[in-house]
Design a protein around this motif. Structure first.
Motif, PDB file in Angstrom:
ATOM      1  N   SER A 147      -6.249   4.229 -11.414  1.00  0.00           N
ATOM      2  CA  SER A 147      -7.238   3.630 -10.526  1.00  0.00           C
ATOM      3  C   SER A 147      -6.595   2.412  -9.869  1.00  0.00           C
ATOM      4  O   SER A 147      -6.525   1.329 -10.450  1.00  0.00           O
ATOM      5  CB  SER A 147      -8.486   3.231 -11.317  1.00  0.00           C
ATOM      6  N   ASN A 148      -6.111   2.604  -8.648  1.00  0.00           N
ATOM      7  CA  ASN A 148      -5.315   1.567  -8.006  1.00  0.00           C
ATOM      8  C   ASN A 148      -5.762   1.433  -6.549  1.00  0.00           C
ATOM      9  O   ASN A 148      -5.660   2.388  -5.773  1.00  0.00           O
ATOM     10  CB  ASN A 148      -3.826   1.942  -8.078  1.00  0.00           C
ATOM     11  N   SER A 149      -6.238   0.256  -6.182  1.00  0.00           N
ATOM     12  CA  SER A 149      -6.731   0.031  -4.821  1.00  0.00           C
ATOM     13  C   SER A 149      -5.609   0.065  -3.785  1.00  0.00           C
ATOM     14  O   SER A 149      -5.880   0.149  -2.581  1.00  0.00           O
ATOM     15  CB  SER A 149      -7.467  -1.313  -4.751  1.00  0.00           C
ATOM     16  N   GLN A 150      -4.356   0.000  -4.244  1.00  0.00           N
ATOM     17  CA  GLN A 150      -3.224   0.049  -3.319  1.00  0.00           C
ATOM     18  C   GLN A 150      -2.863   1.478  -2.906  1.00  0.00           C
ATOM     19  O   GLN A 150      -2.044   1.675  -2.011  1.00  0.00           O
ATOM     20  CB  GLN A 150      -1.992  -0.583  -3.969  1.00  0.00           C
TER      21      GLN A 150
ATOM     22  N   GLU B  77       0.855  -1.180   0.000  1.00  0.00           N
ATOM     23  CA  GLU B  77       0.000   0.000   0.000  1.00  0.00           C
ATOM     24  C   GLU B  77       0.893   1.233   0.000  1.00  0.00           C
ATOM     25  O   GLU B  77       1.954   1.227   0.619  1.00  0.00           O
ATOM     26  CB  GLU B  77      -0.894   0.069   1.245  1.00  0.00           C
TER      27      GLU B  77
ATOM     28  N   TRP C 123       0.142   5.381   0.695  1.00  0.00           N
ATOM     29  CA  TRP C 123      -0.749   6.496   0.959  1.00  0.00           C
ATOM     30  C   TRP C 123       0.048   7.782   0.768  1.00  0.00           C
ATOM     31  O   TRP C 123       1.245   7.821   1.054  1.00  0.00           O
ATOM     32  CB  TRP C 123      -1.301   6.438   2.381  1.00  0.00           C
TER      33      TRP C 123
ATOM     34  N   ARG D 212      -3.964   5.428  -1.679  1.00  0.00           N
ATOM     35  CA  ARG D 212      -4.943   6.340  -1.093  1.00  0.00           C
ATOM     36  C   ARG D 212      -4.307   7.718  -0.996  1.00  0.00           C
ATOM     37  O   ARG D 212      -3.181   7.851  -0.494  1.00  0.00           O
ATOM     38  CB  ARG D 212      -5.407   5.868   0.284  1.00  0.00           C
TER      39      ARG D 212
ATOM     40  N   LYS E 176      -3.241  11.368  -8.966  1.00  0.00           N
ATOM     41  CA  LYS E 176      -4.285  10.426  -9.372  1.00  0.00           C
ATOM     42  C   LYS E 176      -4.097   9.998 -10.822  1.00  0.00           C
ATOM     43  O   LYS E 176      -4.315   8.830 -11.172  1.00  0.00           O
ATOM     44  CB  LYS E 176      -5.662  11.059  -9.168  1.00  0.00           C
TER      45      LYS E 176
END
Length: 249
Positions: free
Chosen positions: A93-96, A73, A75, A98, A88
């Motif tokens: 578009s990456n779930s890892q 991950e 952030w 934030r 961004k």
């Protein structure tokens, strides 16, 4: 005299205006002008599987570097809405990933004791409250977690060249917020701090300093003459960049 909130607004507007100019600049594996790279230093060690947090994530290129090296991950937070928009686009578009639009002095909702590593590439020096920012980072990290940051060496903005001679144009010991003389296109508040201040604040915040790097690495091509902010001439006399690695106790 401006208030803290007014200073934040000045810097947010300035970074929004400068966002395109800094797209992809000064990002991992590079630490900054005339500095050795992460490829040489290997300060992070094994990144794969780790949770990472970037303070002042800019256009997201350092986040992408972390992902490319297997981070579980990543952030990131940044004061500038334009920089968050750029990050961004870079990370997709990456779930890892934030991302948070927030001053580093404030917690936008990041969890405590969560991250294995936190880092900041040429951003930490923009903080208006170093003590609070470091306290936040300490809280976000797991015990034993690593915090690595690079920033312009504090001596660099204090010296100018006049007809080939280096001269102090400002007092090194004076630690006050002021408009950055080289910043474009809009003014930004820069808080000069001594190298010892960064080290002592890290210690006071509960970090153990593991390494301080001031070495100069010469680029393949000359950066410019004495009239530029970073130049080969200046690098002959003092470092442009400092890098500090520390660990949460």
């Amino acid at each position: 005299m401006h208030t803290y909130s007014e200073h934040l607004k000045i810097n947010k507007n300035s970074w929004d205006a400068a966002s395109e100019r800094f797209f992809g600049r000064t990002a991992l594996p590079d630490y900054g002008p005339y500095a050795p790279s992460e490829n040489q230093l290997q300060l992070f060690g094994e990144i794969a599987g780790k949770r990472a947090l970037e303070i002042g994530c800019g256009s997201g290129h350092s986040i992408q570097y972390m992902l490319n090296n297997g981070a579980a991950e990543v952030w990131g937070l940044d004061l500038s809405s334009k920089q968050i928009e750029a990050a961004k686009r870079v990370t997709g578009s990456n779930s890892q990933v934030r991302l948070f639009e927030s001053p580093m002095e404030e917690n936008p909702g990041l969890p405590d004791n969560y991250f294995d590593v936190a880092y900041s590439i040429y951003a930490i020096g923009w903080t208006l409250d170093l003590s609070q920012t470091l306290a936040n980072i300490h809280r976000y990290l797991k015990k034993g977690g690593t915090f690595i940051f690079s920033w312009e060496h504090p001596i660099h903005s204090r010296v100018i060249f006049d007809n080939g001679s280096a001269q102090f144009n400002e007092c090194y010991y004076e630690e006050i917020p002021a408009l950055h003389k080289a910043w474009k296109p809009q003014p930004a508040i820069f808080h000069h701090r001594k190298l010892s201040t960064y080290i002592n604040e890290l210690v006071s915040s509960g970090f153990m300093v593991e390494k301080v790097i001031e070495e100069v690495e010469w680029p393949a091509a000359a950066r410019g003459n004495e009239t530029t902010w970073y130049s080969d001439l200046k690098a002959n006399y003092f470092p442009a960049t400092m890098i500090i690695k520390s660990k949460k106790l």
